[in-house]
Design a protein around this motif. Structure first.
Motif, short mmCIF file in Angstrom:
data_model
loop_
_atom_site.label_atom_id
_atom_site.label_comp_id
_atom_site.label_asym_id
_atom_site.label_seq_id
_atom_site.Cartn_x
_atom_site.Cartn_y
_atom_site.Cartn_z
N ASN A 118 43.34 29.97 43.91
CA ASN A 118 44.03 29.83 42.62
C ASN A 118 43.28 30.47 41.46
OD1 ASN A 118 46.14 27.76 43.48
ND2 ASN A 118 44.24 26.83 44.15
N SER A 119 42.02 30.78 41.65
CA SER A 119 41.20 31.26 40.53
C SER A 119 40.05 32.12 41.03
CB SER A 119 40.61 30.05 39.78
OG SER A 119 39.62 29.45 40.61
N GLY A 120 39.34 32.69 40.06
CA GLY A 120 38.19 33.52 40.41
C GLY A 120 37.05 32.71 40.97
N ALA A 121 36.74 31.58 40.32
CA ALA A 121 35.62 30.76 40.78
C ALA A 121 35.86 30.29 42.21
CB ALA A 121 35.42 29.57 39.85
N GLU A 122 37.10 29.93 42.47
CA GLU A 122 37.43 29.45 43.82
C GLU A 122 37.26 30.58 44.84
OE1 GLU A 122 41.22 27.48 45.75
OE2 GLU A 122 41.32 27.43 43.57
N GLY A 146 24.94 37.99 35.34
CA GLY A 146 26.17 37.86 36.11
C GLY A 146 27.01 36.67 35.68
N PHE A 147 28.31 36.79 35.83
CA PHE A 147 29.20 35.64 35.62
C PHE A 147 30.15 35.58 36.80
CE2 PHE A 147 32.81 33.17 34.29
CZ PHE A 147 32.24 32.14 33.57
N HIS A 148 30.19 34.41 37.44
CA HIS A 148 31.03 34.27 38.64
C HIS A 148 31.87 33.00 38.61
CE1 HIS A 148 28.90 37.69 40.40
NE2 HIS A 148 27.80 37.16 39.90
N GLY A 149 31.83 32.27 37.50
CA GLY A 149 32.62 31.05 37.42
C GLY A 149 31.73 29.83 37.22
N ARG A 150 32.38 28.67 37.17
CA ARG A 150 31.67 27.47 36.75
C ARG A 150 31.69 26.34 37.78
NH1 ARG A 150 31.92 27.76 30.85
NH2 ARG A 150 32.98 29.65 30.26
N ILE A 223 27.58 40.59 43.60
CA ILE A 223 27.39 41.43 42.41
C ILE A 223 28.73 41.86 41.81
CG2 ILE A 223 27.17 43.53 43.86
CD1 ILE A 223 25.09 44.45 41.62
N GLU A 224 28.77 41.91 40.48
CA GLU A 224 29.91 42.51 39.80
C GLU A 224 29.66 44.02 39.75
OE1 GLU A 224 30.85 40.06 35.94
OE2 GLU A 224 28.84 39.57 36.64
N PRO A 225 30.56 44.84 40.28
CA PRO A 225 30.34 46.29 40.25
C PRO A 225 30.14 46.79 38.81
CG PRO A 225 32.12 45.78 41.73
CD PRO A 225 31.76 44.48 41.05
N ALA A 256 31.43 42.14 46.54
CA ALA A 256 31.77 42.70 45.22
C ALA A 256 32.67 41.71 44.50
CB ALA A 256 32.48 44.04 45.40
N ASP A 257 32.17 41.16 43.40
CA ASP A 257 33.01 40.27 42.59
C ASP A 257 33.83 41.14 41.65
OD1 ASP A 257 34.23 38.54 40.89
OD2 ASP A 257 32.49 37.25 40.58
N GLU A 258 35.07 41.35 42.06
CA GLU A 258 35.99 42.23 41.31
C GLU A 258 37.00 41.40 40.51
OE1 GLU A 258 36.26 45.67 41.26
OE2 GLU A 258 35.24 46.42 43.06
N VAL A 259 36.63 40.15 40.21
CA VAL A 259 37.56 39.28 39.49
C VAL A 259 37.96 39.92 38.16
CG1 VAL A 259 37.70 37.05 38.28
CG2 VAL A 259 36.91 37.14 40.64
N GLN A 260 36.98 40.49 37.45
CA GLN A 260 37.28 41.11 36.16
C GLN A 260 37.49 42.63 36.27
OE1 GLN A 260 35.92 40.66 31.50
NE2 GLN A 260 35.09 39.30 33.00
N SER A 261 36.70 43.27 37.15
CA SER A 261 36.69 44.74 37.17
C SER A 261 37.76 45.34 38.07
CB SER A 261 35.31 45.22 37.64
OG SER A 261 35.02 44.70 38.94
#
Ligand code: PLP
Length: 443
Positions: A118-122, A146-150, A223-225, A256-261
């Motif tokens: 349902n979300s990026g953190a999940e 880095g930011f990957h959620g809470r 890692i966020e690319p 690769a955390d592509e949640v934002q990118s």
């Protein structure tokens, strides 16, 4: 033209804000008093009728703009059929169709499986579990900034601001952080002419792997690319190819955390494609469904080798979200938005680079496609952090009719919808420069 409001927030906005503060968690950190009434494309209106250009797209979420007619229609069509049928226990067409589509646009040679959240953190939580499951190892490497959620697992990687962790520790054990290859603000010493990414990876190999954890105990490197919340920071050229080599050599999952990118924001479906390497696991969310809650963990088939029951979700891959996701990808393809993102993004970067020559407080302009960061400093030579100045610019731009958000120590990010017109981009950049000029006069 932007409606220039007399007083912000207006009366209706003030009343909603008061009621909000009375009943909503004080942890929400609103940047300015914008109370949304409606949106269309890259324009939004507040409850008092003031119009703004949205340069955030709901923090890189409404990738096809606010309420794109095709996305809205796809959701309406699905609403009429059924709202929910948990994909963990039953089958339905949209979930299959979207997974097929994600396989088509994968950044790997090997085909992929998708798990919906349902979300990026999940999605990050699931990626952590998958990496542990696949490798049988416990440890991870994350990056400062880095930011990957809470959620607790994701939070153990998030390292962009101390406030995100304050009073919540201890987080998940086994995560070690190294500096991000941020050449503008290097944490580590590097030799003149050396690619700063090499300094970071030397530190990983010769300090962390030698003194803290053996590489054969590391399950994954997350890692966020391109770093998002941490300041819209791009890695240096050598970094990803050498990181990929290291991961392959030691059997470590490159996540690769592509949640934002991801989802076209950099002009390619996935930001990591800009750096010529393939990840093992990808996390996606935000822009994937133009504003409907959806996340995805996409992994090479040989990596996602867990068994029925090992991972599930009641709501993940909700039919409305999957319908919106399919429509989002369709719009991006049909309207040629990957190319448009590059064209408008390159144009904006040119304008901003010129702006940097005129303004003593613009220290750096960087980005790919429509993921652009402008870093503000009090002194260009010393790169003195200008946090309050950047926040002042954001506040002034709001008063002038454009929504921006800060990120990192003193940067302002631009992550508008991928279909923002050049005309609106021009208008937003003009407001941005006016705000900078005024804020500089107040220093
Ligand atoms: N990963 C990255 C790179 C993000 O930027 C974010 C949110 O900003 C997350 C994960 C967390 O996503 P969510 O807020 O949907 O949980």
């Amino acid at each position: 033209m932007a409606t220039v409001p007399m007083i912000l927030p207006g009366q209706l906005a003030q009343s909603w804000i008061k009621r909000d503060h009375a009943h909503l968690s004080p942890s929400y950190s609103r940047a300015y008093p914008f109370v949304m009434d409606r949106g269309a494309g890259s324009e939004v209106w507040d409850v008092d009728g003031n119009r703004f250009i949205d340069m955030n797209a709901g923090i890189a979420v409404t990738s096809t703009g606010h309420s794109h007619p095709d996305v809205v229609q796809a959701i309406k069509d699905q609403v009429d059929r059924f709202l929910h049928m948990s994909g963990t226990d039953f089958y339905f067409d949209k979930m299959v169709l979207l997974a097929e589509k994600l396989n088509d646009i994968r950044p790997t040679k090997e085909e992929v499986y998708t798990f919906f959240t349902n979300s990026g953190a999940e999605a990050v939580e699931v990626a952590i579990k998958l990496a542990r499951h696949h490798t049988g190892r416990q440890h991870f490497i994350g990056f400062l900034g880095g930011f990957h959620g809470r959620t607790m697992g994701a939070l153990s990687f998030t390292a962009s601001k101390a406030i995100y962790r304050k009073n919540f520790g201890p987080t998940m054990p086994g995560v070690l952080h190294i500096p991000y290859p941020n050449a503008y603000r290097p944490t580590l010493h590097s030799l003149p002419g050396e690619d700063y990414g090499d300094a970071v990876l030397d530190y990983l190999e010769h300090v962390i792997f030698a003194q803290m954890v053996s590489p054969n105990e590391v399950a994954g490197i997350l890692i966020e690319p391109i770093q998002g919340e941490g300041g819209y920071v791009l890695p240096t050229p050598n970094f990803f190819p050498r990181l990929r080599e290291l991961c392959t050599k030691h059997g470590i999952m490159l996540i690769a955390d592509e949640v934002q990118s991801g989802m076209g924001r950099t002009g390619k479906w996935w930001a990591i494609e800009n750096f010529g390497v393939e990840p093992d696991i990808i996390t996606s969310a935000k822009g994937i469904a133009s504003g409907m809650p959806l996340g995805a963990v996409i992994a090479r088939k040989s990596v996602m080798n867990w068994r029925p029951g090992q991972q599930g979700s009641t709501f993940g891959g909700n039919p409305l979200s999957c319908a919106a996701g399919l429509a989002t990808i369709d719009v991006i393809e049909r309207e040629g938005l990957l190319q448009h993102t590059l064209d408008v993004g390159d144009y904006a970067m040119d304008v901003l680079n010129e702006m940097m020559q005129r303004h003593p407080t613009i220290g750096d302009v960087r980005g790919k496609g429509l993921m652009i960061g402008v870093e503000f400093v009090l002194d260009k030579a010393k790169k003195t952090v200008a946090h309050d100045h950047a926040e002042n610019i954001v506040a002034k731009a709001f008063e002038k009719g454009a929504l921006f958000l800060s990120c990192g120590k003193s940067s302002i990010r631009m992550s508008p919808a991928l279909n923002i017109s050049r005309h609106l981009m021009d208008e937003a950049l003009a407001i941005f420069e006016d705000a900078i000029t005024e804020a500089e006069a107040e220093l």
